[in-house]
Design a protein around this motif. Sequence first.
Motif, mmCIF file in Angstrom:
data_model
loop_
_atom_site.group_PDB
_atom_site.id
_atom_site.type_symbol
_atom_site.label_atom_id
_atom_site.label_comp_id
_atom_site.label_asym_id
_atom_site.label_seq_id
_atom_site.Cartn_x
_atom_site.Cartn_y
_atom_site.Cartn_z
ATOM 1 N N SER A 123 5.625 16.357 0.636
ATOM 2 C CA SER A 123 4.616 15.339 0.321
ATOM 3 C C SER A 123 5.273 13.971 0.372
ATOM 4 O O SER A 123 6.450 13.818 0.023
ATOM 5 N N PHE A 124 4.498 13.018 0.849
ATOM 6 C CA PHE A 124 4.934 11.633 0.953
ATOM 7 C C PHE A 124 3.937 10.795 0.173
ATOM 8 O O PHE A 124 2.758 10.751 0.528
ATOM 9 N N GLU A 125 4.392 10.161 -0.904
ATOM 10 C CA GLU A 125 3.525 9.335 -1.740
ATOM 11 C C GLU A 125 3.704 7.896 -1.280
ATOM 12 O O GLU A 125 4.806 7.350 -1.350
ATOM 13 N N CYS A 126 2.616 7.312 -0.819
ATOM 14 C CA CYS A 126 2.698 6.050 -0.086
ATOM 15 C C CYS A 126 1.902 4.920 -0.715
ATOM 16 O O CYS A 126 0.768 5.120 -1.168
ATOM 17 N N PHE A 127 2.488 3.732 -0.666
ATOM 18 C CA PHE A 127 1.771 2.494 -0.904
ATOM 19 C C PHE A 127 1.076 2.146 0.408
ATOM 20 O O PHE A 127 1.684 2.218 1.482
ATOM 21 N N ASN A 128 -0.188 1.781 0.336
ATOM 22 C CA ASN A 128 -1.001 1.478 1.506
ATOM 23 C C ASN A 128 -0.601 0.104 2.050
ATOM 24 O O ASN A 128 -1.238 -0.905 1.773
ATOM 25 N N ARG A 129 0.477 0.069 2.826
ATOM 26 C CA ARG A 129 1.124 -1.186 3.238
ATOM 27 C C ARG A 129 0.322 -2.000 4.256
ATOM 28 O O ARG A 129 0.156 -3.198 4.111
ATOM 29 N N SER A 130 -0.138 -1.356 5.337
ATOM 30 C CA SER A 130 -0.876 -2.108 6.358
ATOM 31 C C SER A 130 -1.775 -1.185 7.166
ATOM 32 O O SER A 130 -1.591 0.035 7.181
ATOM 33 N N ARG A 131 -2.744 -1.814 7.840
ATOM 34 C CA ARG A 131 -3.720 -1.101 8.646
ATOM 35 C C ARG A 131 -3.955 -1.888 9.933
ATOM 36 O O ARG A 131 -3.996 -3.113 9.904
ATOM 37 N N TYR A 132 -4.109 -1.159 11.026
ATOM 38 C CA TYR A 132 -4.329 -1.783 12.331
ATOM 39 C C TYR A 132 -5.488 -1.082 13.023
ATOM 40 O O TYR A 132 -5.456 0.137 13.188
ATOM 41 N N GLU A 133 -6.498 -1.845 13.420
ATOM 42 C CA GLU A 133 -7.612 -1.267 14.163
ATOM 43 C C GLU A 133 -7.256 -1.243 15.638
ATOM 44 O O GLU A 133 -6.918 -2.272 16.219
ATOM 45 N N GLU A 134 -7.304 -0.055 16.234
ATOM 46 C CA GLU A 134 -7.033 0.130 17.655
ATOM 47 C C GLU A 134 -8.015 1.160 18.190
ATOM 48 O O GLU A 134 -8.073 2.281 17.696
#
Length: 169
Positions: A123-134
Motif C-alpha cells: 500500500s502507498f499512502e499518498c498526499f494528493n500532490r498534483s493533477r494533470y488533465e490529458e
Amino acid sequence: MNPPRKAQPPSFSSKEFRSALGMFATGVTIVTARTADGGVLGLTANSFNSVSLQPPLVLWSLATAAASLPALRGGSHYAINVLAADQKLLAERFAAKGTDRWADVPFTEGIGGAPLITGACASFECFNRSRYEEGDHVIFVGEVERCTWRPGASPLLFHGGRFYTEHPL
C-alpha cells in the motif's frame, strides 16, 4: 528542418489501440479515499506507476467521466492498494458499477483516512500532490507519505483482458 507542431491523426481505431495496450501486463490496484462527508470510495485501477524516488512520487489515472473524480480531485489523501493474487474478486467488484463495493471488505485507516485494504501486497499512502488533465483522463501524482508491503506475497496481474498471477521464469 523543424519538428512537427502536433501529432498526426491516429492510423488505428480505439479498439485496436485498446488491444495493443492490453499487451502490456500490469499489476492491479484499488485506489481508495475518503469523501468530504467521511464516506469511503474505491476503484480498480491498473494505470499505476512510479515517478520519482526523491521525493517518493507515484502516478495513476482516472477517466474524466468517473463519478468518483470530484472527490479524488478535491481530497488531500488517497491510498493505492496493490492487490494480491487471491484478491481477484475484489478487483472485479471495485471495477463494477451499481454494487456495494465495501460489503465485508476489511480495511484499516491510513493517512488522511484513506482505507488500506487488508491482505494487499503493498500500500502507498499518498498526499494528493498534483493533477494533470490529458485527453479523457486525469493523471494524479501522489507524494508517498508511507508505504508497506508483504514480503513474498504474489501480486495479481492483468494482461489481455484477463487476470494472472506470477510465475518465475
